[in-house]
Design a protein around this motif. Structure first.
Motif, PDB file in Angstrom:
ATOM      1  N   LYS A  41      34.518  40.163  49.284  1.00  0.00           N
ATOM      2  CA  LYS A  41      34.937  40.631  47.894  1.00  0.00           C
ATOM      3  C   LYS A  41      35.152  42.039  47.665  1.00  0.00           C
ATOM      4  O   LYS A  41      35.623  42.279  46.968  1.00  0.00           O
ATOM      5  CB  LYS A  41      32.988  40.445  47.568  1.00  0.00           C
ATOM      6  N   THR A  53      42.890  32.516  50.661  1.00  0.00           N
ATOM      7  CA  THR A  53      43.630  33.796  50.194  1.00  0.00           C
ATOM      8  C   THR A  53      45.184  33.190  49.486  1.00  0.00           C
ATOM      9  O   THR A  53      44.953  34.042  49.048  1.00  0.00           O
ATOM     10  CB  THR A  53      44.211  33.730  51.547  1.00  0.00           C
ATOM     11  N   THR A  71      39.071  42.646  46.960  1.00  0.00           N
ATOM     12  CA  THR A  71      39.454  41.963  45.702  1.00  0.00           C
ATOM     13  C   THR A  71      38.779  42.423  45.222  1.00  0.00           C
ATOM     14  O   THR A  71      39.679  43.348  43.882  1.00  0.00           O
ATOM     15  CB  THR A  71      38.310  40.831  45.374  1.00  0.00           C
ATOM     16  N   GLU A  72      37.764  43.149  45.368  1.00  0.00           N
ATOM     17  CA  GLU A  72      37.642  44.475  43.943  1.00  0.00           C
ATOM     18  C   GLU A  72      38.150  45.522  44.045  1.00  0.00           C
ATOM     19  O   GLU A  72      38.224  46.652  42.963  1.00  0.00           O
ATOM     20  CB  GLU A  72      35.520  44.564  43.822  1.00  0.00           C
ATOM     21  N   VAL A  85      45.080  34.380  45.626  1.00  0.00           N
ATOM     22  CA  VAL A  85      45.415  35.580  45.267  1.00  0.00           C
ATOM     23  C   VAL A  85      46.538  35.775  45.673  1.00  0.00           C
ATOM     24  O   VAL A  85      47.960  36.387  45.131  1.00  0.00           O
ATOM     25  CB  VAL A  85      44.999  36.296  46.783  1.00  0.00           C
ATOM     26  N   VAL A 115      44.158  44.664  47.713  1.00  0.00           N
ATOM     27  CA  VAL A 115      45.302  43.657  47.824  1.00  0.00           C
ATOM     28  C   VAL A 115      46.547  43.762  47.074  1.00  0.00           C
ATOM     29  O   VAL A 115      47.725  43.790  47.439  1.00  0.00           O
ATOM     30  CB  VAL A 115      44.585  41.899  47.711  1.00  0.00           C
TER      31      VAL A 115
END
Length: 433
Positions: free
Chosen positions: A301, A348, A304-305, A351, A309
């Protein structure tokens, strides 16, 4: 500024290799990612904690499966399996490892219970492994192969889910592909895992390795205990079948494990006054893996936030200059870094697809080549990741007697034997398809 994903994954790997507890290693990696991305320590911690809730169901499943596994061991039915294997497989280490890999493979496709079988099957066999002087690192490689290779190559069970995610995410991001084409794209990378398994079994871990000196009492217990088949063993088999049936029909590991536990209590296979003991032992067996999955979800998390990435892939794309070989190389490296940190191939893929499909289109990769790149990039890092259930599951079973190290005996061997072949074979697939 260096990318937060790279820095945090390096922190996690270095701390893990230095034998820092994996929970602390992931925690420090998550905090590093947040601070590197400019977030405050408080905000990063709050984000980490909020993300942990996304794996609560999985964590509870593992705890209940651990308790169920302890109950099965309490019944003594596994003594029959151990006694038979001692007679049949004595001195046949390679056959033993191939058999374990085959059983693990069935858990992904034919009977999709994932790692649920490990705490039931492996702990009773530890005495046998020690008597055979079998290298447990080879067992870890066999288990991880079975937990990973089938979903990479075979479109059934978890494999169908994995391939479906690849096809859906590629289509959603502008490159249409049918789910039936994905197995063809993943065949070459999957063969890389087969190659790695054979290297582990017939070369790297073929020699004797004594990790635990057995006493005469332990040897006798592993060979001669619980030799009389009784009604409690029948009820245990019924509980196992019922747990599996409920799990498959409800798609819930929690309900499946709970069903087995209730039957074991009602049939008096395990007395009610032993309830506290078996649950506590189950938590000891699977509690660690459950908590690692929770904190790994929080780490994902945070990554991602922070947007780290997306920044990593965008900066990689700028450096490619239209070179397909470098493009494939960079995508696989990025996938390995992300999956090593997050610890899940399935999580994954969405993403990677969002970031890789535009890049693959610009570089001229075909849909099959792109599917091979996305699937392989998602799979690389699952083996070898301290936070992956493909490594945590084998460790939970092999470390039941405290003689197996998660990082050096599971993560490092599986990284070497599976991630390296996956990388090479995935690169070949991307350039050929």
């Amino acid at each position: 500024m260096l990318n937060a994903v790279i820095i945090s994954v390096v922190v996690m790997i270095v701390l893990s290799l230095l034998r820092v507890n994996v929970v602390l290693a992931i925690l420090f990696a998550a905090l590093t990612a947040g601070l590197t991305a400019g977030m405050s320590l408080v905000d990063t911690t709050n984000l980490l904690v909020s993300g942990m809730g996304e794996q609560a169901n999985t964590a509870l499943s593992y705890i209940l499966l651990g308790a169920f596994a302890v109950m099965i061991g309490y019944s003594g039915i596994t003594g029959f399996l151990v006694r038979h294997l001692i007679r049949v497989l004595k001195g046949k280490k390679a056959f033993m490892l191939l058999t374990i890999a085959a059983v693990a493979s069935l858990s992904q496709n034919v009977v999709p219970v994932h790692i649920a079988f490990i705490p039931i099957l492996i702990p009773p066999l530890l005495h046998l492994f020690d008597k055979m002087k079998l290298d447990r690192r080879g067992v870890a490689a066999s288990l991880t192969f079975g937990l990973k290779a089938p979903y990479v190559m075979i479109p059934a069970g978890y494999g169908l889910i994995f391939h479906g995610i690849i096809a859906d995410e590629m289509t959603a991001n502008g490159m249409a592909i049918h789910v039936g084409q994905v197995p063809l794209a993943m065949l070459i990378p999957g063969l890389g895992m087969v190659f790695g398994l054979f290297v582990a079994i017939f070369f790297t871990y073929r020699k004797d390795r004594q990790v635990n000196e057995l006493t005469n009492d332990e040897i006798a217990a592993s060979e001669e205990s619980n030799l009389t088949f009784n009604r409690y063993h029948i009820f245990t088999i019924v509980a196992i079948i019922a747990a599996l049936a409920v799990q498959l029909t409800s798609n819930s590991l929690v309900l499946g494990a709970l069903t087995g536990i209730v039957i074991m209590f009602l049939a008096q296979v395990v007395p009610f006054n032993e309830g506290d003991k078996v649950v506590n032992d189950g938590i000891k067996m699977m509690g660690m893996i459950a908590f690692v999955m929770l904190i790994a979800s929080g780490y994902a998390k945070v990554l991602t936030e922070t947007g780290a990435v997306a920044d990593l892939v965008e900066s990689s794309a700028e450096a490619l200059g239209g070179n397909m070989f470098l493009g494939a190389l960079m995508m696989l490296l990025v996938g390995m870094l992300i999956t090593m940190g997050i610890g899940t191939s399935f999580g994954t893929i969405p993403v990677l697809a969002a970031l890789f499909v535009p890049l693959a289109l610009a570089l001229g990769f075909s849909p099959l080549a792109t599917a091979a790149l996305i699937g392989t990039a998602g799979a690389i890092g699952d083996a070898g990741s301290p936070a992956s259930d493909s490594t945590l599951g084998p460790t939970a079973g092999l470390n039941a007697d405290g003689k197996h190290n998660h990082i050096w005996d599971t993560c490092v061997p599986t990284f070497i034997h599976f991630n390296i072949p996956l990388f090479i074979f995935g690169l070949v697939a991307a350039l050929l398809l």
